[in-house]
Design a protein around this motif. Sequence first.
Motif, PDB file in Angstrom:
ATOM      1  N   PRO A  62       0.833  -1.201   0.000  1.00 47.64           N
ATOM      2  CA  PRO A  62       0.000   0.000   0.000  1.00 47.64           C
ATOM      3  C   PRO A  62       0.871   1.256   0.000  1.00 47.64           C
ATOM      4  N   HIS A  71      -4.008   3.820   4.088  1.00 43.40           N
ATOM      5  CA  HIS A  71      -3.809   2.920   2.954  1.00 43.40           C
ATOM      6  C   HIS A  71      -3.587   1.477   3.420  1.00 43.40           C
ATOM      7  N   ARG A 113      -7.000  -0.060   4.141  1.00 43.69           N
ATOM      8  CA  ARG A 113      -7.651  -0.523   2.908  1.00 43.69           C
ATOM      9  C   ARG A 113      -7.004  -1.836   2.430  1.00 43.69           C
ATOM     10  N   TYR A 114      -5.671  -1.891   2.454  1.00 48.41           N
ATOM     11  CA  TYR A 114      -4.946  -3.108   2.054  1.00 48.41           C
ATOM     12  C   TYR A 114      -5.359  -4.281   2.953  1.00 48.41           C
ATOM     13  N   TYR A 115      -5.399  -4.059   4.247  1.00 46.45           N
ATOM     14  CA  TYR A 115      -5.782  -5.094   5.203  1.00 46.45           C
ATOM     15  C   TYR A 115      -7.193  -5.608   4.886  1.00 46.45           C
ATOM     16  N   GLU A 168      -8.779  -5.518   2.135  1.00 50.02           N
ATOM     17  CA  GLU A 168      -8.830  -6.216   0.847  1.00 50.02           C
ATOM     18  C   GLU A 168      -8.135  -7.578   0.909  1.00 50.02           C
ATOM     19  N   THR A 169      -7.291  -7.780   1.932  1.00 49.40           N
ATOM     20  CA  THR A 169      -6.440  -8.969   1.970  1.00 49.40           C
ATOM     21  C   THR A 169      -6.764  -9.928   3.107  1.00 49.40           C
TER      22      THR A 169
END
Length: 194
Positions: free
Chosen positions: A75, A94, A97-99, A101-102
């Motif tokens: 991110p 960011h 958001r990455y967390y 999504e993952t």
Amino acid sequence: MNDDEDIPVPAPSEDPAGPPQRRTRDELDAMVETLWTQMQSQQAHIDRLQQRITALEDDQDHNPRLARWLPFAAPPAAEDKQHRDETPLFTIAHFVRYYNETYVGKPGSRAVAIPDCWLNHPALLAELATLTYTWRAAHIGKNASPRDAQYWHDRWRAGFAERLTTEWTHPHCLTDGHKPAGAPSRPDRFTNEQ
């Protein structure tokens, strides 16, 4: 001693106890000149290598090396060259958001999405800051290691997922929107108070 006088110099293959081999001043000058030329050539090579090392280090500062085992792009972060004007909140946002999504797990598991109201929960924000930067340390840069990455997944992320649903947020935050729980919202040091 004058310039024409022979100077004794032991030859490498001679017996040190034997008589020394004598070199003329002209021979010694030629040897010194040869050594000087070789040294200059080596110095030029060393200088080129040093420039390459410096360029690689600068490139790593501006474009940190992602770990080979990282399957997704990292991110964006305030530490990236193009985002240097940002604060750590940029990095954390960011990463959230990455967390999400993952790392969201199957329904009913404790691996739930970080709620949008994470800034309104001071303890959650504090833990997200360390979670974000431990993730970065484990996955980005020359000191990243698969051992640290696995430790992050096994210990840091798992502990965080447990606390996210039991300590830092109200269950309502995870499904229907923010509801105050725990410590009241407070300003962080990166946001200007109005």
